[in-house]
Design a protein around this motif. Sequence first.
Motif, short mmCIF file in Angstrom:
data_model
loop_
_atom_site.label_atom_id
_atom_site.label_comp_id
_atom_site.label_asym_id
_atom_site.label_seq_id
_atom_site.Cartn_x
_atom_site.Cartn_y
_atom_site.Cartn_z
N GLY A 141 -1.66 2.57 -5.74
CA GLY A 141 -1.46 4.01 -5.82
C GLY A 141 -2.66 4.80 -5.34
O GLY A 141 -3.73 4.24 -5.02
N SER A 142 -2.50 6.13 -5.30
CA SER A 142 -3.55 7.00 -4.76
C SER A 142 -4.81 7.02 -5.64
O SER A 142 -5.90 7.37 -5.18
N ARG B 226 -4.43 5.38 3.06
CA ARG B 226 -5.62 4.66 3.49
C ARG B 226 -5.21 3.33 4.13
O ARG B 226 -4.60 2.49 3.49
N ASN C 49 0.84 -1.20 0.00
CA ASN C 49 0.00 0.00 0.00
C ASN C 49 0.88 1.25 0.00
O ASN C 49 1.65 1.48 0.92
N ASP D 75 6.22 4.96 -1.50
CA ASP D 75 5.22 5.42 -0.53
C ASP D 75 4.79 6.86 -0.81
O ASP D 75 5.62 7.76 -0.89
N LYS D 76 3.47 7.02 -1.01
CA LYS D 76 2.84 8.31 -1.33
C LYS D 76 3.34 8.91 -2.64
O LYS D 76 3.16 10.10 -2.91
N LYS E 188 0.84 7.99 -8.23
CA LYS E 188 -0.35 8.81 -8.46
C LYS E 188 -1.48 8.05 -9.14
O LYS E 188 -2.65 8.39 -8.98
N THR F 146 -0.55 4.30 -0.31
CA THR F 146 -1.47 5.40 -0.01
C THR F 146 -1.56 5.60 1.51
O THR F 146 -1.00 4.84 2.30
#
Length: 213
Positions: free
Chosen positions: A180-181, A104, A100, A133-134, A137, A102
């Motif tokens: 991704g986000s 969330r 993950n 991480d983060k 997109k 994101t």
Amino acid sequence: MSMLTPPGMGGKYRITGDKYPRMRRPRRRGRLAVGAVASVAALSLVGWGTLQLIDVFTGGGDRASAAGSKSGCRTKAGASPSPSAAPLPKPGQITVNVLNATARGGLAKKTADELKKRGFKIGDVGNATATYDKKVKGTGVLLGPSSALRTSLPVLGTQLASAETRTDTRKGAEVDLIIGSGFKSLNSKAAADKALAALRAPAPASTTSKKGC
């Protein structure tokens, strides 16, 4: 000898009365035969020439050329032999690490559970490394060794729309799904199965044809 007998002619040409004998040259039958043959040959040539002219004006030449072009196009278009691609693995032969990227929470586990239901083997489940991480997109990144570029990664890609595919220098056959986000959910199972079936379908055979056929 009568005075009416020409000089030098005696015997059967002797004139004994008041009528002259009819003197004709012998017929030259050989010349007549040659002339007859020459006439027949001339008539044959004239007839052949006439037929050629009729053939030209009635399009006989076009029919002949058309027939020639058809015979030149008889090469049957068929599939060109191509090197066989590596067979695609089944989902049960692919180990997926679900990571993950994101903010969330619980997204990796939920996604891993769904992939497991669809037959995939699940490896590590957790947060993505600092490299990703983060920073993803889109919906996600499919990451694996270069050997998986045409095997495991395309199969995993049927489960996630618009995911980016990348390779690294890892050892082993495991692949990563980095969420991704832009991720909302996996493709529906029906859509994923349809995409997988299309992926396994043989590519259309290329055909060959001659120009102008």
